[in-house]
Design a protein around this motif. Structure first.
Motif, PDB file in Angstrom:
ATOM      1  N   UNK A  44      39.929  64.199  81.533  1.00 23.99           N
ATOM      2  CA  UNK A  44      38.967  65.424  80.919  1.00 23.99           C
ATOM      3  C   UNK A  44      37.702  64.912  81.750  1.00 23.99           C
ATOM      4  N   UNK A  45      36.654  65.758  81.478  1.00 19.54           N
ATOM      5  CA  UNK A  45      35.350  65.535  82.038  1.00 19.54           C
ATOM      6  C   UNK A  45      34.638  64.148  81.506  1.00 19.54           C
ATOM      7  N   UNK A  46      34.970  64.121  80.178  1.00 18.53           N
ATOM      8  CA  UNK A  46      34.300  63.002  79.541  1.00 18.53           C
ATOM      9  C   UNK A  46      34.733  61.615  80.180  1.00 18.53           C
ATOM     10  N   UNK A  47      35.960  61.493  80.461  1.00 23.48           N
ATOM     11  CA  UNK A  47      36.688  60.215  81.021  1.00 23.48           C
ATOM     12  C   UNK A  47      36.180  60.114  82.442  1.00 23.48           C
ATOM     13  N   UNK A  48      36.138  61.318  83.414  1.00 23.42           N
ATOM     14  CA  UNK A  48      35.676  61.284  84.740  1.00 23.42           C
ATOM     15  C   UNK A  48      34.247  60.742  84.751  1.00 23.42           C
ATOM     16  N   UNK A  49      33.321  61.229  83.826  1.00 23.31           N
ATOM     17  CA  UNK A  49      32.180  61.018  83.827  1.00 23.31           C
ATOM     18  C   UNK A  49      31.882  59.578  83.459  1.00 23.31           C
ATOM     19  N   UNK A  50      32.558  59.082  82.523  1.00 26.05           N
ATOM     20  CA  UNK A  50      32.441  57.683  82.115  1.00 26.05           C
ATOM     21  C   UNK A  50      33.087  56.418  83.162  1.00 26.05           C
ATOM     22  N   UNK A  51      33.835  57.046  84.067  1.00 26.02           N
ATOM     23  CA  UNK A  51      34.342  56.351  85.116  1.00 26.02           C
ATOM     24  C   UNK A  51      33.288  56.111  86.068  1.00 26.02           C
ATOM     25  N   UNK A  52      32.681  57.381  86.361  1.00 30.44           N
ATOM     26  CA  UNK A  52      31.800  57.461  87.428  1.00 30.44           C
ATOM     27  C   UNK A  52      30.276  56.655  87.043  1.00 30.44           C
ATOM     28  N   UNK A  53      29.808  56.780  85.849  1.00 34.63           N
ATOM     29  CA  UNK A  53      28.302  56.512  85.391  1.00 34.63           C
ATOM     30  C   UNK A  53      28.417  55.231  84.378  1.00 34.63           C
ATOM     31  N   UNK A  54      29.497  55.082  83.880  1.00 32.35           N
ATOM     32  CA  UNK A  54      29.554  54.153  82.655  1.00 32.35           C
ATOM     33  C   UNK A  54      29.115  54.508  81.300  1.00 32.35           C
ATOM     34  N   UNK A  55      28.852  53.664  80.544  1.00 34.92           N
ATOM     35  CA  UNK A  55      29.000  52.215  80.576  1.00 34.92           C
ATOM     36  C   UNK A  55      30.318  51.752  80.926  1.00 34.92           C
ATOM     37  N   UNK A  56      30.322  50.485  81.922  1.00 28.32           N
ATOM     38  CA  UNK A  56      31.605  50.096  82.157  1.00 28.32           C
ATOM     39  C   UNK A  56      32.049  48.632  81.121  1.00 28.32           C
ATOM     40  N   UNK A  57      33.134  48.680  80.820  1.00 23.45           N
ATOM     41  CA  UNK A  57      33.552  47.377  80.129  1.00 23.45           C
ATOM     42  C   UNK A  57      33.615  46.130  81.127  1.00 23.45           C
ATOM     43  N   UNK A  58      33.491  44.891  80.720  1.00 23.98           N
ATOM     44  CA  UNK A  58      33.262  43.830  81.303  1.00 23.98           C
ATOM     45  C   UNK A  58      34.043  43.463  82.658  1.00 23.98           C
ATOM     46  N   UNK A  59      35.386  43.725  82.485  1.00 22.23           N
ATOM     47  CA  UNK A  59      36.219  43.742  83.713  1.00 22.23           C
ATOM     48  C   UNK A  59      36.102  44.748  84.707  1.00 22.23           C
ATOM     49  N   UNK A  60      35.469  45.822  84.658  1.00 17.76           N
ATOM     50  CA  UNK A  60      35.115  46.657  85.647  1.00 17.76           C
ATOM     51  C   UNK A  60      33.852  46.272  86.131  1.00 17.76           C
ATOM     52  N   UNK A  61      32.854  45.789  85.014  1.00 15.56           N
ATOM     53  CA  UNK A  61      31.518  45.260  85.833  1.00 15.56           C
ATOM     54  C   UNK A  61      31.798  44.088  86.739  1.00 15.56           C
ATOM     55  N   UNK A  62      32.783  43.187  86.243  1.00 17.07           N
ATOM     56  CA  UNK A  62      33.009  41.906  87.109  1.00 17.07           C
ATOM     57  C   UNK A  62      33.620  42.370  88.488  1.00 17.07           C
ATOM     58  N   UNK A  63      34.394  43.436  88.513  1.00 15.97           N
ATOM     59  CA  UNK A  63      34.871  43.941  89.672  1.00 15.97           C
ATOM     60  C   UNK A  63      33.920  44.417  90.708  1.00 15.97           C
ATOM     61  N   UNK A  64      33.159  45.455  90.214  1.00 12.89           N
ATOM     62  CA  UNK A  64      32.202  46.138  90.762  1.00 12.89           C
ATOM     63  C   UNK A  64      31.120  45.098  91.372  1.00 12.89           C
ATOM     64  N   UNK A  65      30.848  43.919  90.793  1.00 15.75           N
ATOM     65  CA  UNK A  65      29.943  42.767  91.120  1.00 15.75           C
ATOM     66  C   UNK A  65      30.527  41.962  92.018  1.00 15.75           C
ATOM     67  N   UNK A  66      31.998  41.830  92.263  1.00 21.24           N
ATOM     68  CA  UNK A  66      32.410  40.860  93.029  1.00 21.24           C
ATOM     69  C   UNK A  66      32.459  39.469  92.396  1.00 21.24           C
ATOM     70  N   UNK A  67      32.660  39.538  91.175  1.00 22.02           N
ATOM     71  CA  UNK A  67      32.605  38.254  90.456  1.00 22.02           C
ATOM     72  C   UNK A  67      33.765  38.222  89.452  1.00 22.02           C
ATOM     73  N   UNK A  68      33.895  37.350  88.714  1.00 23.94           N
ATOM     74  CA  UNK A  68      34.823  37.061  87.537  1.00 23.94           C
ATOM     75  C   UNK A  68      34.075  37.361  86.104  1.00 23.94           C
ATOM     76  N   UNK A  69      34.979  37.777  85.069  1.00 26.56           N
ATOM     77  CA  UNK A  69      34.500  37.725  83.788  1.00 26.56           C
ATOM     78  C   UNK A  69      33.893  36.599  83.294  1.00 26.56           C
ATOM     79  N   UNK A  70      34.516  35.281  83.793  1.00 31.32           N
ATOM     80  CA  UNK A  70      33.631  34.084  83.252  1.00 31.32           C
ATOM     81  C   UNK A  70      32.171  34.141  84.130  1.00 31.32           C
ATOM     82  N   UNK A  71      32.287  34.228  85.220  1.00 34.04           N
ATOM     83  CA  UNK A  71      30.858  34.638  85.888  1.00 34.04           C
ATOM     84  C   UNK A  71      29.892  35.246  85.233  1.00 34.04           C
ATOM     85  N   UNK A  72      30.395  36.371  84.555  1.00 30.13           N
ATOM     86  CA  UNK A  72      29.670  37.457  83.855  1.00 30.13           C
ATOM     87  C   UNK A  72      28.924  36.448  82.550  1.00 30.13           C
ATOM     88  N   UNK A  73      30.028  35.773  81.924  1.00 24.94           N
ATOM     89  CA  UNK A  73      29.524  34.925  80.577  1.00 24.94           C
ATOM     90  C   UNK A  73      28.743  33.987  81.030  1.00 24.94           C
TER      91      UNK A  73
END
Length: 149
Positions: free
Chosen positions: A52-81
């Motif tokens: 649905x639109x709400x899900x597509x919008x969340x995937x496009x603009x966020x806020x994103x959960x930590x695993x997605x943030x880490x993947x998009x930044x090219x680092x690990x979740x531990x690196x975020x921490x």
């Protein structure tokens, strides 16, 4: 009254947290109706196939959960921490970090690259050892057959 499948059993459901995790979205950013109700396997399949639109919008603009943030930044979740990034980030915030490229991000990206290189080296070493082991076993078997054992 609970909805039942033709076999008389209740359908399998996912907790909202699990469904959000599998969909790659930050649960608190989802609609209240999604957060409050378990998701059946059929509903999950429909969300995946036709978001649905709400899900597509969340995937496009966020806020994103930590695993997605880490993947998009090219680092690990531990690196975020280690960097003290505890909150979900939007796509714009992620792009800003990638443009700014703070030292912690450079370091964490380098760390992940080293880890991946080492994993590849170990995988190749183990594959080489497996080939040598197979060759040795084949030679031993051939020798046993030659001797008539």
């Amino acid at each position: 009254m609970t909805s039942e499948t033709p076999s008389g059993k209740s359908p399998q459901t996912l907790k909202p947290f699990t469904a959000a995790k599998k969909l790659g979205v930050h649960l608190p950013a989802t609609p209240e109706s999604f957060q409050a109700t378990p998701v059946t396997r059929e509903e999950f399949a429909e969300l995946t196939a036709n978001p649905p639109e709400w899900l597509a919008e969340l995937r496009r603009t966020g806020p994103h959960p930590r695993p997605v943030v880490a993947q998009k930044l090219g680092i690990t979740i531990s690196g975020l921490a280690r960097a003290g990034v505890d909150d979900a980030l939007t796509t714009d915030q992620i792009h800003a970090l990638l443009e700014e490229m703070p030292q912690w991000l450079v370091t964490e990206r380098a760390n992940l690259a080293e880890v991946r290189d080492e994993e590849l080296r170990v995988k190749e070493r183990d594959a080489g050892r497996a080939v040598l082991r197979a060759e040795r076993e084949a030679a031993e078997k051939a020798e046993q057959e030659r001797r008539g054992l």
